[in-house]
Design an enzyme around this catalytic site. Structure first.
Site, short mmCIF file in Angstrom:
data_model
loop_
_atom_site.label_atom_id
_atom_site.label_comp_id
_atom_site.label_asym_id
_atom_site.label_seq_id
_atom_site.Cartn_x
_atom_site.Cartn_y
_atom_site.Cartn_z
N GLU A 1 91.33 -6.82 41.69
CA GLU A 1 93.11 -6.00 41.18
C GLU A 1 92.99 -6.18 39.32
O GLU A 1 92.63 -5.86 37.97
CB GLU A 1 93.94 -7.05 41.25
CG GLU A 1 94.41 -6.74 43.36
CD GLU A 1 94.43 -5.29 43.36
OE1 GLU A 1 94.88 -4.92 42.10
OE2 GLU A 1 94.05 -4.57 43.80
N GLU B 1 89.90 3.08 41.24
CA GLU B 1 89.36 1.86 41.94
C GLU B 1 87.47 1.39 42.63
O GLU B 1 87.53 0.68 42.71
CB GLU B 1 89.62 3.00 43.45
CG GLU B 1 91.39 3.30 43.24
CD GLU B 1 91.78 1.64 43.34
OE1 GLU B 1 91.23 1.04 43.89
OE2 GLU B 1 92.26 1.30 42.95
#
Length: 266
Positions: A126, A187
């Site tokens: 994150e 990602e």
């Protein structure tokens, strides 16, 4: 044709207007200001905290301990963001990051990330999204794609039902050919940044592979790769494996330097 030249000029102007480089050396298009996005992130984070129940203090301390260890090894410019992390009561195994350094982890993710090192892989991922300016890039890519399609429609005179159908097909092509693959790239890049970061902080990078084994064991239906915003679990593990040699070297250096995080799991 004239509309092709118009589209090419539009794309060139956008590219030259705001071209930056991500932490992995990838060229990026970022059209929005950091201040504007950070404020949006702060407002969204406040709303999350208003709408979602918070987990207990022990879980908050656990996540904060891991986040602090990861933030401590960031470059100074990134370290000085307003990093905040909260744990929310939810069975959904999820985590998120917002511009400005605001992060959330659900208790459902704590059930899957069974050790401090596995949770460090989640939080590091994150943080990777934030320091790579992925939110800015996603918004900028969407904006430039919509502008290019609008210019194309106007310049080519695509009026009437046939023109609308063609524009709809072009929009679908942009969604699956540009925007979704771009998200999958984000990602994968966040995985790379995250595993490097956790290794630098003294967390065992091999735990990132264990985390995805746990995720795969949860099962559940997934859309085809080309329709998904995320790479498949197998692809993510392959990417992490490719990074593991250098990550382990970074991990050993961190341990030798005395970075040995100890975040008791509640």
């Amino acid at each position: 044709m004239r509309w092709i030249r118009t589209l090419a000029v539009t794309a060139l102007v956008l590219t030259l207007a705001a071209c930056e480089t991500s932490p992995t050396g990838r060229q990026q298009l970022t059209l929005m200001s950091d201040a504007q996005l950070n404020e949006m992130g702060r407002e969204a984070f406040e709303k999350y905290q208003q709408d979602l129940p918070s987990a207990g203090q022990a879980q908050q301390r656990y996540a904060q301990c891991i986040a602090d260890a990861l933030v401590a090894v960031l470059p100074e410019r990134e370290r000085n963001k307003d990093w905040q992390i909260r744990v929310f009561e939810s069975e959904q195994a999820n985590a998120f990051a917002l511009p400005g350094g605001y992060m959330g982890v659900n208790t459902g993710m704590l059930d899957i990330a069974k050790t401090q090192d596995q949770l460090a892989a989640v939080v590091g991922h994150e943080i990777g999204h934030v320091i790579a300016n992925h939110a800015n890039e996603r918004v900028s890519t969407h904006t430039s794609t919509q502008l290019a399609l609008s210019v194309l429609g106007s310049a080519a005179g695509m009026q009437g039902q046939g023109g609308q159908q063609l524009m709809g097909a072009l929009g679908l092509g942009a969604q699956y050919g540009i925007l979704l693959p771009f998200s999958r790239r984000h990602e994968s890049e966040a995985d790379t940044i995250g595993v490097r970061l956790m290794a630098d902080a003294g967390f065992d990078p091999r735990a990132s592979l264990a985390l995805w084994e746990n995720m795969s064991a949860q099962g559940g239906a997934r859309p085809p790769e080309w329709m998904s915003t995320h790479p498949s679990h197998g692809q993510r593990m392959q990417g992490l494996q490719a990074e593991m040699g250098s990550a382990m070297a970074r991990y050993e250096q961190a341990r030798q330097a005395g970075r040995t995080p100890n975040c008791p799991r509640p």
